[in-house]
Motif scaffolding. Structure first.
Motif, PDB file in Angstrom:
ATOM      1  N   ALA A  52      -8.591  31.785  56.590  1.00  0.00           N
ATOM      2  CA  ALA A  52      -8.450  31.192  58.089  1.00  0.00           C
ATOM      3  C   ALA A  52      -9.889  30.689  58.564  1.00  0.00           C
ATOM      4  O   ALA A  52     -10.082  29.426  59.059  1.00  0.00           O
ATOM      5  CB  ALA A  52      -7.765  32.215  58.994  1.00  0.00           C
ATOM      6  N   ALA A  53     -10.644  31.602  58.462  1.00  0.00           N
ATOM      7  CA  ALA A  53     -12.081  31.138  58.985  1.00  0.00           C
ATOM      8  C   ALA A  53     -12.796  29.942  57.903  1.00  0.00           C
ATOM      9  O   ALA A  53     -13.264  28.849  58.707  1.00  0.00           O
ATOM     10  CB  ALA A  53     -13.093  32.209  58.732  1.00  0.00           C
ATOM     11  N   MET A  54     -12.355  30.013  56.894  1.00  0.00           N
ATOM     12  CA  MET A  54     -12.965  28.726  55.702  1.00  0.00           C
ATOM     13  C   MET A  54     -12.099  27.436  56.403  1.00  0.00           C
ATOM     14  O   MET A  54     -12.600  26.314  56.287  1.00  0.00           O
ATOM     15  CB  MET A  54     -12.724  28.918  54.434  1.00  0.00           C
ATOM     16  N   ARG A  55     -10.740  27.576  56.622  1.00  0.00           N
ATOM     17  CA  ARG A  55     -10.068  26.624  57.089  1.00  0.00           C
ATOM     18  C   ARG A  55     -10.454  25.768  58.526  1.00  0.00           C
ATOM     19  O   ARG A  55     -10.700  24.591  58.596  1.00  0.00           O
ATOM     20  CB  ARG A  55      -8.674  26.614  57.202  1.00  0.00           C
ATOM     21  N   ALA A  56     -10.910  26.602  59.278  1.00  0.00           N
ATOM     22  CA  ALA A  56     -11.217  26.356  60.646  1.00  0.00           C
ATOM     23  C   ALA A  56     -12.795  25.737  60.652  1.00  0.00           C
ATOM     24  O   ALA A  56     -12.968  24.516  61.128  1.00  0.00           O
ATOM     25  CB  ALA A  56     -11.533  27.514  61.762  1.00  0.00           C
ATOM     26  N   ALA A  57     -13.577  26.445  59.757  1.00  0.00           N
ATOM     27  CA  ALA A  57     -14.915  25.647  59.489  1.00  0.00           C
ATOM     28  C   ALA A  57     -15.036  24.246  59.114  1.00  0.00           C
ATOM     29  O   ALA A  57     -15.637  23.291  59.266  1.00  0.00           O
ATOM     30  CB  ALA A  57     -15.774  26.560  58.764  1.00  0.00           C
ATOM     31  N   SER A  58     -14.119  24.110  57.927  1.00  0.00           N
ATOM     32  CA  SER A  58     -13.820  22.731  57.288  1.00  0.00           C
ATOM     33  C   SER A  58     -13.248  21.731  58.265  1.00  0.00           C
ATOM     34  O   SER A  58     -13.539  20.662  57.954  1.00  0.00           O
ATOM     35  CB  SER A  58     -13.035  22.880  56.148  1.00  0.00           C
ATOM     36  N   ALA A  59     -12.322  22.116  58.785  1.00  0.00           N
ATOM     37  CA  ALA A  59     -11.835  21.339  60.068  1.00  0.00           C
ATOM     38  C   ALA A  59     -12.719  20.809  60.929  1.00  0.00           C
ATOM     39  O   ALA A  59     -12.911  19.653  61.221  1.00  0.00           O
ATOM     40  CB  ALA A  59     -10.697  21.861  60.639  1.00  0.00           C
ATOM     41  N   THR A  60     -13.643  21.695  61.361  1.00  0.00           N
ATOM     42  CA  THR A  60     -14.677  21.321  62.543  1.00  0.00           C
ATOM     43  C   THR A  60     -15.636  20.287  61.463  1.00  0.00           C
ATOM     44  O   THR A  60     -15.996  19.461  62.125  1.00  0.00           O
ATOM     45  CB  THR A  60     -15.549  22.358  62.783  1.00  0.00           C
ATOM     46  N   ASN A  61     -15.736  20.655  60.336  1.00  0.00           N
ATOM     47  CA  ASN A  61     -16.646  19.674  59.592  1.00  0.00           C
ATOM     48  C   ASN A  61     -16.317  18.357  59.581  1.00  0.00           C
ATOM     49  O   ASN A  61     -16.700  17.262  59.479  1.00  0.00           O
ATOM     50  CB  ASN A  61     -17.028  20.289  58.204  1.00  0.00           C
TER      51      ASN A  61
END
Length: 358
Positions: A138-147
């Motif tokens: 979930a954290a990886m998805r969120a960081a990539s969405a921000t990117n």
């Protein structure tokens, strides 16, 4: 969560004939305990041993939260932290050691015979970290969405005459506006021929019409890292720019299409490399296809011709083919993929087709 991670590491140690481990990498300690400290020149170590709680040997200058998943043994600048480590390990047993344990601490431990022998064993932690649990996914998805969102803002910064350094200097503020903690690595902003250097550092080069504009950028959000590359053109792309960009995009697609449990890292690399070779640009793809990522932007386990292990569910890594033409321009298109039970989830959705800026 932390208890399960420690159990996994202890099981990995057992498979290597070890029962004790000294972890010194700050991000690995964070992964196992929830405590993150950058100790500078001071000692920092987490001792894992059977039938004992993980014990963090921590300088008194730093503090651990009350809910840390470990015991804490504090020392001051005038104390000897290695004596605390020696008390926590068994002189009759081998000690697994972290690859990041500095020689200034390892050699004195060896000289005083703190363990029967010392074995490089950080892969016991690296293997655990490579398999992301649900919270990490979930954290990886969120960081990539921000990117993804940030890339849309970054391209708006570009105009004729601006320098790479001026663009790069504005990126962190945008990340913070979008909720990230900042960069996950120093951003790469490359104009024109500078984009033919895969790790170019932004400088005073000014943007001119016809230049490619390469952004290799990532944020850190909730401690986890993002990483993505897109290449644009300032003005109308030339036929060669279109050809190279299309080749790199197809290489990216070919590699992503192969990612599923059981596929080998080397075969994923080969899928991308074959597209580039078939187009006649093989000598200009000069690096591995990708790297694993998580709490660190580069984690052990690459996507390369020499890595013949199979990918497994929970692994997260980059797919970043590129073509670099010295003195002309370069193109790289990078996405992160998360391996699922039956395929992969691509964490970036920002368009990959050639596009103009400015």
């Amino acid at each position: 969560m932390y208890e399960q991670r420690v159990e996994t590491v202890m099981r990995n140690l057992g498979q290597r004939g070890l029962s004790r481990l000294l972890v010194c990498d700050p991000r690995s300690i964070q992964y196992l305990t929830g405590v993150y400290v950058e100790p500078g020149e001071r000692f920092l170590g987490l001792v894992l041993a059977p039938d004992a709680a993980p014990t963090l040997v921590l300088n008194a200058l730093f503090s651990a939260p009350a809910d840390a998943a470990c015991d804490v043994r504090s020392f001051t600048d005038t104390d000897d932290p290695l004596s605390l480590v020696a008390e926590l390990v068994d002189t009759q047993e081998p000690l697994g050691c972290d690859k990041n344990l500095p020689a200034r601490f390892l050699l004195p431990l060896m000289e005083r015979g703190a363990a029967a022998r010392f074995v490089l064993a950080s892969d016991a932690v690296d293997d655990a970290r490579a398999h992301k649990d649900e919270a990490e996914r979930a954290a990886m998805r969120a960081a990539s969405a921000t990117n993804d969102a940030a890339m849309g803002r970054f391209r708006e910064l570009v105009h004729e005459g601006i320098t790479e350094a001026e663009v790069a200097g504005q990126l962190e503020g945008i990340y913070r506006e979008l909720g990230a903690q900042g960069h996950s690595f120093a951003p790469i902003v490359s104009f024109g021929a500078n984009a033919a250097d895969p790790h170019h550092e932004p400088d005073g080069t000014r943007l001119a019409p016809g230049d490619v504009v390469l952004f290799d950028v990532g944020c850190r959000q909730n401690e986890y890292c993002a990483d993505m590359t897109r290449t644009f053109v300032f003005g109308e792309p030339t036929p060669k720019q279109r050809e190279v960009h299309d080749t790199v995009r197809r290489a990216n697609e070919a590699a992503r299409a192969l990612v599923r449990p059981g596929a080998r890292f080397c075969d994923i690399d080969r899928a991308a490399r074959q597209v580039i070779e078939d187009a006649g640009y093989g000598p200009y793809f000069t690096h591995r296809l990708g790297h694993q990522i998580g709490l660190d932007v580069h984690e052990p386990g690459d996507v390369s011709a020499t890595h013949d292990a199979p990918v497994e569910p929970g692994m997260c890594f980059s797919i970043e083919p590129g073509i670099y033409l010295p003195g002309e321009f370069g193109v790289r298109i990078e996405d992160l993929v998360l391996v699922t039970e039956d395929g992969c989830e691509v964490l970036n959705s920002y368009p990959r087709e050639i596009d103009t800026v400015g």
